[in-house]
Design a protein around this motif. Structure first.
Motif, PDB file in Angstrom:
ATOM      1  N   HIS A  50      54.835  34.937  62.876  1.00  0.00           N
ATOM      2  CA  HIS A  50      55.575  36.168  62.339  1.00  0.00           C
ATOM      3  C   HIS A  50      54.415  36.861  61.713  1.00  0.00           C
ATOM      4  CE1 HIS A  50      59.516  37.107  63.787  1.00  0.00           C
ATOM      5  NE2 HIS A  50      59.981  35.909  63.487  1.00  0.00           N
ATOM      6  N   ALA A  51      53.556  36.037  61.181  1.00  0.00           N
ATOM      7  CA  ALA A  51      52.473  36.694  60.335  1.00  0.00           C
ATOM      8  C   ALA A  51      51.230  37.183  61.299  1.00  0.00           C
ATOM      9  CB  ALA A  51      52.004  35.749  59.133  1.00  0.00           C
ATOM     10  N   GLY A  52      51.426  36.815  62.393  1.00  0.00           N
ATOM     11  CA  GLY A  52      50.224  37.186  63.311  1.00  0.00           C
ATOM     12  C   GLY A  52      49.332  36.243  63.864  1.00  0.00           C
ATOM     13  N   GLN A  53      49.723  34.892  63.638  1.00  0.00           N
ATOM     14  CA  GLN A  53      48.781  33.920  64.090  1.00  0.00           C
ATOM     15  C   GLN A  53      49.331  33.589  65.492  1.00  0.00           C
ATOM     16  OE1 GLN A  53      48.144  30.096  62.023  1.00  0.00           O
ATOM     17  NE2 GLN A  53      47.983  31.045  60.082  1.00  0.00           N
ATOM     18  N   THR A  54      48.430  32.940  66.248  1.00  0.00           N
ATOM     19  CA  THR A  54      48.864  32.395  67.745  1.00  0.00           C
ATOM     20  C   THR A  54      49.599  31.376  67.538  1.00  0.00           C
ATOM     21  OG1 THR A  54      46.708  30.789  67.898  1.00  0.00           O
ATOM     22  CG2 THR A  54      46.399  33.230  68.408  1.00  0.00           C
ATOM     23  N   LEU A  55      49.981  30.941  68.749  1.00  0.00           N
ATOM     24  CA  LEU A  55      51.121  29.729  68.824  1.00  0.00           C
ATOM     25  C   LEU A  55      50.312  28.620  68.596  1.00  0.00           C
ATOM     26  CD1 LEU A  55      53.514  30.427  71.642  1.00  0.00           C
ATOM     27  CD2 LEU A  55      54.225  29.837  69.419  1.00  0.00           C
ATOM     28  N   SER A  56      49.322  28.691  69.152  1.00  0.00           N
ATOM     29  CA  SER A  56      48.514  27.142  69.128  1.00  0.00           C
ATOM     30  C   SER A  56      48.069  27.158  67.571  1.00  0.00           C
ATOM     31  CB  SER A  56      47.452  27.045  70.174  1.00  0.00           C
ATOM     32  OG  SER A  56      46.673  28.266  69.981  1.00  0.00           O
ATOM     33  N   ASP A  57      47.661  28.158  66.950  1.00  0.00           N
ATOM     34  CA  ASP A  57      46.949  28.081  65.663  1.00  0.00           C
ATOM     35  C   ASP A  57      48.266  27.732  64.638  1.00  0.00           C
ATOM     36  OD1 ASP A  57      44.407  28.372  66.399  1.00  0.00           O
ATOM     37  OD2 ASP A  57      44.209  30.670  65.806  1.00  0.00           O
ATOM     38  N   ALA A  58      49.315  28.222  64.908  1.00  0.00           N
ATOM     39  CA  ALA A  58      50.615  28.155  63.868  1.00  0.00           C
ATOM     40  C   ALA A  58      51.099  26.695  64.004  1.00  0.00           C
ATOM     41  CB  ALA A  58      51.573  29.071  64.179  1.00  0.00           C
ATOM     42  N   ALA A  59      51.019  26.169  65.338  1.00  0.00           N
ATOM     43  CA  ALA A  59      51.480  24.890  65.605  1.00  0.00           C
ATOM     44  C   ALA A  59      50.643  23.805  64.840  1.00  0.00           C
ATOM     45  CB  ALA A  59      51.641  24.557  66.970  1.00  0.00           C
ATOM     46  N   ILE A  60      49.317  24.084  64.916  1.00  0.00           N
ATOM     47  CA  ILE A  60      48.438  23.083  64.177  1.00  0.00           C
ATOM     48  C   ILE A  60      48.504  23.090  62.632  1.00  0.00           C
ATOM     49  CG2 ILE A  60      46.043  22.465  63.822  1.00  0.00           C
ATOM     50  CD1 ILE A  60      45.694  23.327  66.770  1.00  0.00           C
ATOM     51  N   GLU A  61      48.718  24.321  62.228  1.00  0.00           N
ATOM     52  CA  GLU A  61      48.659  24.502  60.956  1.00  0.00           C
ATOM     53  C   GLU A  61      50.039  23.978  60.201  1.00  0.00           C
ATOM     54  OE1 GLU A  61      48.670  27.967  57.365  1.00  0.00           O
ATOM     55  OE2 GLU A  61      47.556  28.292  59.248  1.00  0.00           O
ATOM     56  N   ALA A  62      51.249  24.091  61.124  1.00  0.00           N
ATOM     57  CA  ALA A  62      52.591  23.546  60.731  1.00  0.00           C
ATOM     58  C   ALA A  62      52.963  22.012  60.934  1.00  0.00           C
ATOM     59  CB  ALA A  62      53.641  24.137  61.512  1.00  0.00           C
ATOM     60  N   GLY A  63      51.595  21.405  61.381  1.00  0.00           N
ATOM     61  CA  GLY A  63      51.763  19.898  61.594  1.00  0.00           C
ATOM     62  C   GLY A  63      51.852  19.210  62.908  1.00  0.00           C
ATOM     63  N   PHE A  64      51.956  20.167  64.077  1.00  0.00           N
ATOM     64  CA  PHE A  64      51.998  19.746  65.195  1.00  0.00           C
ATOM     65  C   PHE A  64      50.649  19.392  66.058  1.00  0.00           C
ATOM     66  CE2 PHE A  64      55.877  21.830  64.294  1.00  0.00           C
ATOM     67  CZ  PHE A  64      57.028  20.943  64.863  1.00  0.00           C
ATOM     68  N   PHE A  65      50.617  18.185  66.404  1.00  0.00           N
ATOM     69  CA  PHE A  65      49.118  17.873  66.919  1.00  0.00           C
ATOM     70  C   PHE A  65      49.376  17.029  68.398  1.00  0.00           C
ATOM     71  CE2 PHE A  65      48.665  17.673  62.457  1.00  0.00           C
ATOM     72  CZ  PHE A  65      47.847  18.357  62.029  1.00  0.00           C
ATOM     73  N   ASP A  66      50.440  17.384  68.915  1.00  0.00           N
ATOM     74  CA  ASP A  66      50.704  16.496  70.314  1.00  0.00           C
ATOM     75  C   ASP A  66      51.745  17.749  71.097  1.00  0.00           C
ATOM     76  OD1 ASP A  66      53.431  16.521  69.380  1.00  0.00           O
ATOM     77  OD2 ASP A  66      53.209  14.311  68.838  1.00  0.00           O
ATOM     78  N   GLN A  67      51.786  17.298  72.352  1.00  0.00           N
ATOM     79  CA  GLN A  67      52.491  18.158  73.369  1.00  0.00           C
ATOM     80  C   GLN A  67      53.985  18.153  72.982  1.00  0.00           C
ATOM     81  OE1 GLN A  67      50.930  20.131  75.423  1.00  0.00           O
ATOM     82  NE2 GLN A  67      49.021  19.469  74.290  1.00  0.00           N
ATOM     83  N   SER A  68      54.585  17.460  71.991  1.00  0.00           N
ATOM     84  CA  SER A  68      56.119  17.371  71.834  1.00  0.00           C
ATOM     85  C   SER A  68      56.504  18.864  71.110  1.00  0.00           C
ATOM     86  CB  SER A  68      56.404  16.201  70.980  1.00  0.00           C
ATOM     87  OG  SER A  68      55.869  16.312  69.677  1.00  0.00           O
ATOM     88  N   LEU A  69      55.668  19.524  70.718  1.00  0.00           N
ATOM     89  CA  LEU A  69      56.076  20.886  70.197  1.00  0.00           C
ATOM     90  C   LEU A  69      57.095  21.454  70.967  1.00  0.00           C
ATOM     91  CD1 LEU A  69      55.964  23.128  67.993  1.00  0.00           C
ATOM     92  CD2 LEU A  69      53.836  24.052  69.258  1.00  0.00           C
ATOM     93  N   SER A  70      56.512  21.870  72.124  1.00  0.00           N
ATOM     94  CA  SER A  70      57.528  22.824  73.191  1.00  0.00           C
ATOM     95  C   SER A  70      58.847  22.103  73.114  1.00  0.00           C
ATOM     96  CB  SER A  70      56.888  22.907  74.293  1.00  0.00           C
ATOM     97  OG  SER A  70      57.713  23.978  75.092  1.00  0.00           O
ATOM     98  N   ARG A  71      59.005  20.990  73.524  1.00  0.00           N
ATOM     99  CA  ARG A  71      60.180  20.069  73.676  1.00  0.00           C
ATOM    100  C   ARG A  71      61.115  20.392  72.253  1.00  0.00           C
ATOM    101  NH1 ARG A  71      61.103  15.055  72.193  1.00  0.00           N
ATOM    102  NH2 ARG A  71      58.667  14.793  72.174  1.00  0.00           N
TER     103      ARG A  71
END
Length: 76
Positions: free
Chosen positions: A33-54
């Motif tokens: 919502h603050a404007g980051q891309t999905l991939s950057d937001a996922a990494i910053e939030a602590g997701f480092f693998d492909q399980s994020l989408s699931r």
């Protein structure tokens, strides 16, 4: 979606992993919502693998890309 509120005891045992996942997903949504891309937001939030989408789809009912672009959900 239930998240930990100040003054309430933190969840324990099996719930702790789910609690942390939901907190990370909430953080990721805030970053997008603050404007980051999905991939950057996922990494910053602590997701480092492909399980994020699931995990995202299980928690919110939509894939991250469909959540970011609701018009995609209408295409199918």
């Amino acid at each position: 979606m239930a998240t930990h509120q100040p003054g309430n005891p933190a969840p324990t045992n099996v719930q702790a992993k789910r609690y942390l996942t939901l907190r990370r997903l909430d953080r990721m949504k805030q970053l997008v919502h603050a404007g980051q891309t999905l991939s950057d937001a996922a990494i910053e939030a602590g997701f480092f693998d492909q399980s994020l989408s699931r995990r995202f789809k299980k928690a919110f009912g939509l894939s991250p890309s469909r959540w970011c672009n609701p018009s995609k959900a209408l295409d199918h």
